[in-house]
Design an enzyme around this catalytic site. Structure first.
Site, PDB file in Angstrom:
ATOM      1  N   ASP A  54      51.197  28.054  77.694  1.00 41.95           N
ATOM      2  CA  ASP A  54      50.057  27.843  78.586  1.00 41.95           C
ATOM      3  C   ASP A  54      50.482  28.037  80.036  1.00 41.95           C
ATOM      4  O   ASP A  54      51.472  27.453  80.484  1.00 41.95           O
ATOM      5  CB  ASP A  54      49.528  26.422  78.377  1.00 41.95           C
ATOM      6  CG  ASP A  54      48.378  26.084  79.301  1.00 41.95           C
ATOM      7  OD1 ASP A  54      47.223  26.231  78.888  1.00 41.95           O
ATOM      8  OD2 ASP A  54      48.644  25.660  80.450  1.00 41.95           O
ATOM      9  N   TYR A  59      49.498  27.933  88.872  1.00 43.39           N
ATOM     10  CA  TYR A  59      50.833  27.373  88.637  1.00 43.39           C
ATOM     11  C   TYR A  59      51.931  28.208  89.291  1.00 43.39           C
ATOM     12  O   TYR A  59      53.008  27.684  89.589  1.00 43.39           O
ATOM     13  CB  TYR A  59      51.155  27.291  87.136  1.00 43.39           C
ATOM     14  CG  TYR A  59      50.287  26.395  86.307  1.00 43.39           C
ATOM     15  CD1 TYR A  59      49.470  25.420  86.881  1.00 43.39           C
ATOM     16  CD2 TYR A  59      50.284  26.517  84.920  1.00 43.39           C
ATOM     17  CE1 TYR A  59      48.676  24.615  86.090  1.00 43.39           C
ATOM     18  CE2 TYR A  59      49.501  25.695  84.128  1.00 43.39           C
ATOM     19  CZ  TYR A  59      48.690  24.754  84.720  1.00 43.39           C
ATOM     20  OH  TYR A  59      47.908  23.949  83.926  1.00 43.39           O
ATOM     21  N   HIS A 114      39.851  27.365  85.076  1.00 40.32           N
ATOM     22  CA  HIS A 114      40.781  26.236  85.152  1.00 40.32           C
ATOM     23  C   HIS A 114      40.110  24.924  85.541  1.00 40.32           C
ATOM     24  O   HIS A 114      40.450  23.864  85.031  1.00 40.32           O
ATOM     25  CB  HIS A 114      41.890  26.564  86.143  1.00 40.32           C
ATOM     26  CG  HIS A 114      43.083  25.686  86.023  1.00 40.32           C
ATOM     27  ND1 HIS A 114      44.352  26.101  86.312  1.00 40.32           N
ATOM     28  CD2 HIS A 114      43.221  24.404  85.627  1.00 40.32           C
ATOM     29  CE1 HIS A 114      45.212  25.120  86.100  1.00 40.32           C
ATOM     30  NE2 HIS A 114      44.542  24.082  85.695  1.00 40.32           N
ATOM     31  N   LEU A 201      51.126  12.561  77.073  1.00 33.58           N
ATOM     32  CA  LEU A 201      52.170  11.544  76.885  1.00 33.58           C
ATOM     33  C   LEU A 201      52.086  10.447  77.939  1.00 33.58           C
ATOM     34  O   LEU A 201      53.047   9.696  78.138  1.00 33.58           O
ATOM     35  CB  LEU A 201      53.555  12.212  76.916  1.00 33.58           C
ATOM     36  CG  LEU A 201      53.777  13.324  75.885  1.00 33.58           C
ATOM     37  CD1 LEU A 201      55.185  13.877  76.002  1.00 33.58           C
ATOM     38  CD2 LEU A 201      53.500  12.837  74.472  1.00 33.58           C
ATOM     39  N   THR A 244      52.000  20.146  76.010  1.00 34.24           N
ATOM     40  CA  THR A 244      52.969  19.307  76.698  1.00 34.24           C
ATOM     41  C   THR A 244      54.046  20.183  77.309  1.00 34.24           C
ATOM     42  O   THR A 244      54.062  21.395  77.123  1.00 34.24           O
ATOM     43  CB  THR A 244      53.555  18.265  75.718  1.00 34.24           C
ATOM     44  OG1 THR A 244      54.297  17.292  76.440  1.00 34.24           O
ATOM     45  CG2 THR A 244      54.431  18.936  74.672  1.00 34.24           C
ATOM     46  N   THR A 245      54.943  19.580  78.068  1.00 33.97           N
ATOM     47  CA  THR A 245      55.961  20.366  78.747  1.00 33.97           C
ATOM     48  C   THR A 245      57.208  19.538  78.955  1.00 33.97           C
ATOM     49  O   THR A 245      57.191  18.316  78.770  1.00 33.97           O
ATOM     50  CB  THR A 245      55.432  20.887  80.103  1.00 33.97           C
ATOM     51  OG1 THR A 245      56.365  21.831  80.635  1.00 33.97           O
ATOM     52  CG2 THR A 245      55.255  19.754  81.107  1.00 33.97           C
ATOM     53  N   THR A 246      58.263  20.202  79.339  1.00 39.60           N
ATOM     54  CA  THR A 246      59.500  19.518  79.685  1.00 39.60           C
ATOM     55  C   THR A 246      60.419  20.501  80.399  1.00 39.60           C
ATOM     56  O   THR A 246      60.289  21.715  80.234  1.00 39.60           O
ATOM     57  CB  THR A 246      60.213  18.970  78.426  1.00 39.60           C
ATOM     58  OG1 THR A 246      61.352  18.197  78.827  1.00 39.60           O
ATOM     59  CG2 THR A 246      60.663  20.088  77.511  1.00 39.60           C
ATOM     60  N   SER A 247      61.332  19.973  81.188  1.00 35.96           N
ATOM     61  CA  SER A 247      62.394  20.800  81.770  1.00 35.96           C
ATOM     62  C   SER A 247      63.701  20.556  81.029  1.00 35.96           C
ATOM     63  O   SER A 247      64.734  21.120  81.366  1.00 35.96           O
ATOM     64  CB  SER A 247      62.563  20.481  83.261  1.00 35.96           C
ATOM     65  OG  SER A 247      62.845  19.100  83.441  1.00 35.96           O
ATOM     66  N   ARG A 251      64.174  17.838  74.442  1.00 42.67           N
ATOM     67  CA  ARG A 251      62.910  17.233  74.026  1.00 42.67           C
ATOM     68  C   ARG A 251      62.085  18.153  73.115  1.00 42.67           C
ATOM     69  O   ARG A 251      61.123  17.711  72.500  1.00 42.67           O
ATOM     70  CB  ARG A 251      62.075  16.848  75.246  1.00 42.67           C
ATOM     71  CG  ARG A 251      62.675  15.704  76.068  1.00 42.67           C
ATOM     72  CD  ARG A 251      61.627  15.123  77.002  1.00 42.67           C
ATOM     73  NE  ARG A 251      62.163  14.003  77.755  1.00 42.67           N
ATOM     74  CZ  ARG A 251      62.224  12.756  77.321  1.00 42.67           C
ATOM     75  NH1 ARG A 251      61.777  12.465  76.110  1.00 42.67           N
ATOM     76  NH2 ARG A 251      62.706  11.795  78.094  1.00 42.67           N
TER      77      ARG A 251
END
Length: 294
Positions: A54, A59, A114, A201, A244-247, A251
């Protein structure tokens, strides 16, 4: 790994878990340099099993997504790429061409308005939607939809639409369930509009401490899985698509583990009912009344 999918009203389907490039990766300044770390995280996410990516024109991450698609080793037809238009709301045909150029793609698997926030007038949403329909007719996008739209905004679009928005991503989690207030989720589904989520989350991240701390910990301990995975599965079991996301690539397996989890009806209901006792809106709480749970 084969991800479950949600069928959309137009006959297409969307993977039930997405990796987002907002939040942790959002570029406050459009002049920020190309983010090689994001490319590597995206490639790892795809190699671990994610297929739904996504992004958005706002962004500033479309170029990174495009490179990751080229280098990930997975065929384009196996990927589901969502992008969105915000800054280009009044020039959607040009905006989609710009996004596709950055993504190095011929089409988007899902293209969304958006937010309604940039619209100067409510009626402008209808005109923007007709432009989205033209984009789809030209083959630049498969399903088209909206994001962050409330019922009044969707009603304005539906006045003129010949194609129903396929999906509406919203902030959704146990502390902001929406369906229990004016039955918003039910109403959308009656129109043929499915639901995806962001900030999914929140109870384990932005809303601690909260009444779900102990119940989530107990359920997670029972299954030997993380609380984040419990929240993801709670949404999937309601046919809501978590993005969801993460760096932190460690995870990724945690999130994907949710797909193999089986929550009981009692556990689903416990999370929902306890969640209703605590209202928390993580995204733009200043834009709505503090007690607005729609």
């Amino acid at each position: 790994m084969s991800l479950p999918c949600l069928s959309l009203s137009d006959g297409n389907s969307i993977p039930m878990l997405g990796f987002g490039t907002g939040t942790a990766w959002f570029k406050e300044d459009p002049g920020e340099p190309f983010n090689l770390k994001l490319v590597e995280v995206l490639k790892t996410a795809i190699q671990r099993g994610f297929r739904h990516i996504d992004c958005s024109d706002i962004y500033g991450t479309e170029e990174e997504v495009g490179i990751a698609i080229k280098e990930c080793g997975v065929a384009r037809k196996e990927l589901f790429i969502t992008t969105k238009v915000l800054e280009g709301l009044y020039g959607i045909p040009t905006a989609i061409e710009s996004s596709l150029s950055k993504l190095q793609l011929d089409y988007a698997d899902l293209y969304l308005i958006h937010s309604r926030s940039i619209a100067k007038d409510l009626s402008d949403l209808g005109q923007a939607w007709l432009a989205m329909e033209k984009v789809q007719a030209l083959g630049k996008a498969k399903p088209i939809g909206v994001a962050n739209h409330q019922r009044s905004h969707l009603e304005e679009i539906l006045k003129v639409a010949t194609i129903t928005p396929a999906i509406n991503p919203l902030e959704f989690h146990p502390y902001l369930q929406r369906s229990h207030y004016e039955n918003y989720l039910c109403w959308m589904r009656e129109q043929g509009i499915e639901v995806a989520s962001f900030n999914d989350l929140t109870p384990t991240r932005k809303a601690r401490p909260g009444p779900l701390n102990q119940p989530l910990a107990e359920i997670a301990a029972k299954y030997g899985i993380t609380e984040n995975a419990i929240l993801i599965k709670w949404q999937i079991d309601q046919n809501v698509v978590p993005v969801t996301t993460t760096s932190n690539t460690s995870r990724l397996s945690e999130y994907l583990a949710a797909l193999d989890l089986m929550l009981t009806v009692e556990e689903m209901e416990e999370i929902a009912q306890i969640g209703l006792t605590h209202h928390f809106r993580a995204w733009a709480p200043d834009r709505v009344d503090p007690d607005d749970r729609s």
